[in-house]
Write a protein that holds these residues in place. Structure first.
Motif, PDB file in Angstrom:
ATOM      1  N   ARG A 154       0.837  -1.206   0.000  1.00 13.33           N
ATOM      2  CA  ARG A 154       0.000   0.000   0.000  1.00 13.33           C
ATOM      3  C   ARG A 154       0.872   1.256   0.000  1.00 13.33           C
ATOM      4  NH1 ARG A 154      -5.363  -0.850   1.994  1.00 13.33           N
ATOM      5  NH2 ARG A 154      -5.355   1.213   2.950  1.00 13.33           N
ATOM      6  N   TRP A 155       0.452   2.243  -0.775  1.00  7.60           N
ATOM      7  CA  TRP A 155       1.146   3.540  -0.784  1.00  7.60           C
ATOM      8  C   TRP A 155       0.744   4.313   0.475  1.00  7.60           C
ATOM      9  CZ3 TRP A 155       4.835   3.915  -4.313  1.00  7.60           C
ATOM     10  CH2 TRP A 155       4.734   3.099  -5.455  1.00  7.60           C
ATOM     11  N   THR A 156       1.729   4.899   1.142  1.00  8.83           N
ATOM     12  CA  THR A 156       1.453   5.508   2.445  1.00  8.83           C
ATOM     13  C   THR A 156       1.692   7.013   2.495  1.00  8.83           C
ATOM     14  OG1 THR A 156       3.697   4.949   3.096  1.00  8.83           O
ATOM     15  CG2 THR A 156       1.958   3.402   3.746  1.00  8.83           C
ATOM     16  N   GLY A 157       2.150   7.611   1.389  1.00  4.07           N
ATOM     17  CA  GLY A 157       2.469   9.041   1.467  1.00  4.07           C
ATOM     18  C   GLY A 157       1.768   9.896   0.432  1.00  4.07           C
ATOM     19  N   LYS A 158       0.661   9.377  -0.132  1.00  2.00           N
ATOM     20  CA  LYS A 158      -0.045  10.155  -1.164  1.00  2.00           C
ATOM     21  C   LYS A 158      -0.792  11.330  -0.534  1.00  2.00           C
ATOM     22  CE  LYS A 158       1.117   7.118  -4.289  1.00  2.00           C
ATOM     23  NZ  LYS A 158       2.249   7.451  -5.201  1.00  2.00           N
ATOM     24  N   ALA A 159      -1.180  12.293  -1.370  1.00  2.00           N
ATOM     25  CA  ALA A 159      -1.948  13.447  -0.894  1.00  2.00           C
ATOM     26  C   ALA A 159      -3.172  12.946  -0.130  1.00  2.00           C
ATOM     27  CB  ALA A 159      -2.396  14.296  -2.091  1.00  2.00           C
ATOM     28  N   PRO A 160      -3.488  13.583   1.003  1.00  2.00           N
ATOM     29  CA  PRO A 160      -2.885  14.797   1.568  1.00  2.00           C
ATOM     30  C   PRO A 160      -1.887  14.518   2.689  1.00  2.00           C
ATOM     31  CG  PRO A 160      -4.961  14.381   2.676  1.00  2.00           C
ATOM     32  CD  PRO A 160      -4.734  13.209   1.732  1.00  2.00           C
ATOM     33  N   THR A 382       4.083  12.604 -14.394  1.00  2.47           N
ATOM     34  CA  THR A 382       4.717  13.619 -13.558  1.00  2.47           C
ATOM     35  C   THR A 382       4.743  13.222 -12.080  1.00  2.47           C
ATOM     36  OG1 THR A 382       2.721  14.828 -12.958  1.00  2.47           O
ATOM     37  CG2 THR A 382       3.738  15.387 -15.092  1.00  2.47           C
ATOM     38  N   GLY A 383       5.555  13.942 -11.330  1.00  4.72           N
ATOM     39  CA  GLY A 383       5.580  13.755  -9.880  1.00  4.72           C
ATOM     40  C   GLY A 383       4.234  14.061  -9.259  1.00  4.72           C
ATOM     41  N   GLU A 384       3.526  15.053  -9.821  1.00  3.13           N
ATOM     42  CA  GLU A 384       2.210  15.404  -9.280  1.00  3.13           C
ATOM     43  C   GLU A 384       1.196  14.290  -9.514  1.00  3.13           C
ATOM     44  OE1 GLU A 384       4.206  17.540 -10.818  1.00  3.13           O
ATOM     45  OE2 GLU A 384       4.492  19.090  -9.292  1.00  3.13           O
ATOM     46  N   ASN A 385       1.289  13.588 -10.655  1.00  2.00           N
ATOM     47  CA  ASN A 385       0.402  12.432 -10.841  1.00  2.00           C
ATOM     48  C   ASN A 385       0.637  11.413  -9.727  1.00  2.00           C
ATOM     49  OD1 ASN A 385       0.975  12.823 -14.312  1.00  2.00           O
ATOM     50  ND2 ASN A 385      -1.012  13.097 -13.328  1.00  2.00           N
ATOM     51  N   GLN A 386       1.901  11.279  -9.336  1.00  2.00           N
ATOM     52  CA  GLN A 386       2.220  10.323  -8.272  1.00  2.00           C
ATOM     53  C   GLN A 386       1.771  10.847  -6.901  1.00  2.00           C
ATOM     54  OE1 GLN A 386       6.356   9.395  -7.462  1.00  2.00           O
ATOM     55  NE2 GLN A 386       5.882   7.209  -7.522  1.00  2.00           N
ATOM     56  N   LEU A 387       1.839  12.163  -6.726  1.00  2.00           N
ATOM     57  CA  LEU A 387       1.339  12.757  -5.477  1.00  2.00           C
ATOM     58  C   LEU A 387      -0.140  12.427  -5.281  1.00  2.00           C
ATOM     59  CD1 LEU A 387       1.515  14.830  -3.092  1.00  2.00           C
ATOM     60  CD2 LEU A 387       0.959  16.595  -4.787  1.00  2.00           C
ATOM     61  N   PHE A 388      -0.897  12.479  -6.365  1.00  2.00           N
ATOM     62  CA  PHE A 388      -2.349  12.305  -6.275  1.00  2.00           C
ATOM     63  C   PHE A 388      -2.805  10.853  -6.442  1.00  2.00           C
ATOM     64  CE2 PHE A 388      -2.371  16.955  -6.997  1.00  2.00           C
ATOM     65  CZ  PHE A 388      -3.120  17.301  -5.883  1.00  2.00           C
ATOM     66  N   GLY A 389      -1.895   9.900  -6.271  1.00  2.00           N
ATOM     67  CA  GLY A 389      -2.315   8.507  -6.193  1.00  2.00           C
ATOM     68  C   GLY A 389      -3.091   8.255  -4.904  1.00  2.00           C
ATOM     69  N   ASP A 390      -3.403   7.002  -4.627  1.00  2.00           N
ATOM     70  CA  ASP A 390      -3.991   6.670  -3.322  1.00  2.00           C
ATOM     71  C   ASP A 390      -3.347   5.379  -2.818  1.00  2.00           C
ATOM     72  OD1 ASP A 390      -5.229   4.585  -4.670  1.00  2.00           O
ATOM     73  OD2 ASP A 390      -7.249   5.417  -4.498  1.00  2.00           O
ATOM     74  N   ALA A 391      -3.891   4.805  -1.761  1.00  2.00           N
ATOM     75  CA  ALA A 391      -3.238   3.656  -1.130  1.00  2.00           C
ATOM     76  C   ALA A 391      -2.991   2.526  -2.124  1.00  2.00           C
ATOM     77  CB  ALA A 391      -4.082   3.163   0.049  1.00  2.00           C
ATOM     78  N   ARG A 392      -3.888   2.394  -3.117  1.00  2.00           N
ATOM     79  CA  ARG A 392      -3.788   1.263  -4.057  1.00  2.00           C
ATOM     80  C   ARG A 392      -3.323   1.676  -5.445  1.00  2.00           C
ATOM     81  NH1 ARG A 392      -4.166  -2.892  -1.359  1.00  2.00           N
ATOM     82  NH2 ARG A 392      -5.620  -2.956   0.367  1.00  2.00           N
ATOM     83  N   THR A 393      -3.191   2.978  -5.689  1.00  2.00           N
ATOM     84  CA  THR A 393      -2.906   3.469  -7.047  1.00  2.00           C
ATOM     85  C   THR A 393      -1.712   4.412  -6.977  1.00  2.00           C
ATOM     86  OG1 THR A 393      -5.314   3.610  -7.195  1.00  2.00           O
ATOM     87  CG2 THR A 393      -4.050   4.441  -9.090  1.00  2.00           C
ATOM     88  N   ASP A 394      -0.672   4.145  -7.765  1.00  4.69           N
ATOM     89  CA  ASP A 394       0.511   5.004  -7.692  1.00  4.69           C
ATOM     90  C   ASP A 394       0.243   6.384  -8.282  1.00  4.69           C
ATOM     91  OD1 ASP A 394       3.088   5.858  -7.224  1.00  4.69           O
ATOM     92  OD2 ASP A 394       3.956   4.795  -8.934  1.00  4.69           O
ATOM     93  N   GLN A 395      -0.407   6.423  -9.459  1.00  5.19           N
ATOM     94  CA  GLN A 395      -0.556   7.704 -10.164  1.00  5.19           C
ATOM     95  C   GLN A 395      -1.993   7.923 -10.615  1.00  5.19           C
ATOM     96  OE1 GLN A 395       2.126   5.656 -12.300  1.00  5.19           O
ATOM     97  NE2 GLN A 395       3.765   7.178 -12.376  1.00  5.19           N
ATOM     98  N   ARG A 396      -2.473   9.146 -10.447  1.00  4.90           N
ATOM     99  CA  ARG A 396      -3.817   9.483 -10.936  1.00  4.90           C
ATOM    100  C   ARG A 396      -3.807  10.884 -11.552  1.00  4.90           C
ATOM    101  NH1 ARG A 396      -8.051   8.284  -6.112  1.00  4.90           N
ATOM    102  NH2 ARG A 396      -6.633   9.699  -5.021  1.00  4.90           N
ATOM    103  N   HIS A 397      -4.812  11.153 -12.341  1.00  3.36           N
ATOM    104  CA  HIS A 397      -5.043  12.518 -12.819  1.00  3.36           C
ATOM    105  C   HIS A 397      -5.666  13.352 -11.708  1.00  3.36           C
ATOM    106  CE1 HIS A 397      -3.918  11.954 -16.938  1.00  3.36           C
ATOM    107  NE2 HIS A 397      -4.775  10.961 -17.126  1.00  3.36           N
ATOM    108  N   PHE A 398      -5.599  14.677 -11.889  1.00  3.12           N
ATOM    109  CA  PHE A 398      -6.263  15.563 -10.928  1.00  3.12           C
ATOM    110  C   PHE A 398      -6.924  16.751 -11.595  1.00  3.12           C
ATOM    111  CE2 PHE A 398      -2.595  18.388 -11.038  1.00  3.12           C
ATOM    112  CZ  PHE A 398      -1.554  17.511 -11.334  1.00  3.12           C
ATOM    113  N   THR A 399      -7.004  16.729 -12.941  1.00  2.00           N
ATOM    114  CA  THR A 399      -7.744  17.777 -13.654  1.00  2.00           C
ATOM    115  C   THR A 399      -8.682  17.122 -14.673  1.00  2.00           C
ATOM    116  OG1 THR A 399      -6.147  17.955 -15.467  1.00  2.00           O
ATOM    117  CG2 THR A 399      -5.773  19.381 -13.538  1.00  2.00           C
ATOM    118  N   ALA A 400      -9.805  17.779 -14.937  1.00  2.00           N
ATOM    119  CA  ALA A 400     -10.746  17.291 -15.952  1.00  2.00           C
ATOM    120  C   ALA A 400     -10.072  17.284 -17.324  1.00  2.00           C
ATOM    121  CB  ALA A 400     -11.995  18.178 -15.972  1.00  2.00           C
TER     122      ALA A 400
END
Ligand code: DHB
Length: 496
Positions: A154-160, A382-400
């Protein structure tokens, strides 16, 4: 100049995650458990008590990061004053060490952010060492970051996570107010880049209910988390509008020298890759620019003189004039101290006075540094895609926009609350949060990591709240921080 642009986070030897069923951490500060240390600043020896690696939450997930280092001038334990302060009145300097939204350990006064000193020179003292010499109590919190992962995957340091940890550190300080020298009503946050964004976010979002669930879950101390003042260098904030702001600033510029930000050895390393936007990308750039114009016009913010900040369909207007005026003021200060500003075709100067700024020519001269979109990558790169992952997902989008145009199969999007929780701009205009009354924002004129509109709009939103805001664009500074410590601490001392 790219070799200089390296922001090193404190070497992160181990940020091992917590085994299940670890005991609850005691959050009570014990003044007797310290190591004496001496730091030298400008030839002066400063004796301090060092309290390192103290847990700030009862149930840490990543104990090495969810911790704080506290340094207190020894004089305060003898009832003496240091400069203008006593144990009761000393302000608390709270620098975070975050770079690149990576995990950060608590900082130490003998470590410095930024590039290593040139051969044969010694590094200037760190902000923490200078703060101690001036009689501040120094408290440097660590924070979880985007690459942390537990043994179970599990990812433990994603936003926030990072902002939750910084808030927990402020709560820990207030929880221990009676046991610890320093005035917890005079906490001054400091940070650079991602750390600057977090510093601003900490200052904007004081006591916001948005963070209560996460703070409870990790066992943060029951206390307020609002602070007194914010210092932020080149804050990489407002991420959900930063792509659009970037296209507004660099409109029509196809050439870029993209910087791949890697994370070898937990240092943020920057490698240059030259590229060119193709016709399809330039069309996307125009779409983003239009989105920025609509965003700015919807904000209804003003400049320091009360003029509405607006943009017309071509991207010109009072916001562009405002940013140009900030550039002109920076150039004038450089001229006044005797710098040679010839060879700057975007500046018109007559008899030692800056007459005008050609913003398009400025942007071309500074040069585009990021590909498109700058933050929410279409391939989740990007690093920001990785910031906005969650416990189960490394990278996500954050804009429409990037969801619509994305190229990564099955890509998910971060939920609206998480995106908002990372945005200082959001809380700057949220009356339910208690914002710091004093702000010092700095973003160098040679910094292309985000658009100059980002700090300008943040400053405007804070001013709109009636807060005290000092924004300047230091001349020719690239993406960096802590380069003007005399001015920084002079500013803080004038607030006391
Ligand atoms: C940092 C720099 C960036 O360009 C970015 O997108 C995020 C963080 C940094 O230096 O912290």
């Amino acid at each position: 100049d790219f070799s200089l642009m390296l922001l090193a986070t404190g070497a992160l030897a181990a940020c091992a995650s917590e085994p299940a069923a670890a005991p609850m951490r005691d959050l009570t500060f014990d003044p007797d458990r310290f190591v004496p240390k001496v730091f030298t600043v400008d030839g002066r020896r400063i004796a301090v008590r060092a309290y390192e690696g103290l847990p700030v939450v009862a149930r840490p997930v990543e104990p090495a990061c969810q911790a704080i280092n506290v340094y207190i001038p020894e004089a305060y334990f003898r009832g003496e004053a240091v400069g203008r302060y006593t144990a009761r009145t000393a302000p608390i300097f709270l620098p975070n060490q975050v770079g690149g939204y990576m995990p950060a350990l608590p900082g130490r006064p003998d470590e410095r952010m930024g590039p290593p000193p040139a051969p044969g020179t010694s590094a200037p003292p760190s902000a923490m060492a200078v703060a101690l010499a001036r009689g501040f109590v120094v408290a440097s919190p660590g924070a979880r970051g985007r690459t942390l992962r537990a043994a179970d995957g599990r990812w433990t340091g994603k936003a926030p996570a990072a902002i939750v940890d910084l808030k927990a550190a402020v709560r820990w300080l207030r929880h221990n107010a009676g046991r610890l020298p320093g005035d917890t009503e005079r906490i001054v946050s400091n940070g650079t880049s991602a750390g600057g964004a977090l510093s601003a976010l900490l200052g904007a979002s004081g006591n916001s209910a948005d963070f209560e669930a996460e703070l409870q879950a990790i066992g943060a101390a029951p206390a307020r988390d609002d602070i007194f003042a914010v210092s932020a260098y080149c804050p990489i904030t407002n991420l959900e509008h930063a792509d659009a702001a970037y296209e507004w600033q660099f409109q029509g510029l196809a050439e870029y020298r993209s910087i791949a930000i890697s994370m070898l050895d937990f240092k943020v390393e920057r490698k240059e890759v030259a590229g060119r936007l193709d016709a399809d990308q330039l069309a996307l750039s125009r779409e983003l620019q239009a989105a920025f114009i609509a965003y700015v016009n919807g904000l209804g913010l003003h400049d320091g003189a009360g003029r509405l900040l607006q943009l017309d369909a071509s991207g010109r207007g009072s916001l562009r004039d405002h940013v140009s005026a900030l550039l002109a003021a920076s150039a004038q200060r450089a001229l006044d101290r005797g710098d040679d500003l010839s060879g700057r075709p975007w500046l018109s100067i007559e008899s030692g006075r800056v007459q005008g700024v050609d913003f398009t020519a400025y942007a071309a001269a500074a040069g585009r540094m990021k590909a498109l979109p700058a933050f929410d990558g279409l391939a989740l790169e990007t690093g920001e895609n990785q910031l906005f992952g969650d416990a189960r997902t490394d990278q996500r989008h954050f804009t429409a926009f990037s969801v619509r145009h994305g190229r990564a199969a099955g890509a998910a999007r971060a939920d609206a609350l998480t995106v908002r929780q990372m945005n200082a701009m959001h809380y700057a205009s949220d009356p339910s949060a208690r914002a710091a009354p004093h702000w010092r924002l700095r973003h160098g004129t040679m910094d292309r990591d985000t658009s100059l509109a980002i700090p300008a709009l943040l400053a405007a939103a804070l001013r709109e709240r009636g807060l005290d805001v000092d924004l300047a664009l230091p001349w020719d500074r690239p993406h960096s921080g802590d380069y003007d410590l005399d001015e920084l601490f002079g500013w803080i001392e004038r607030l006391m």
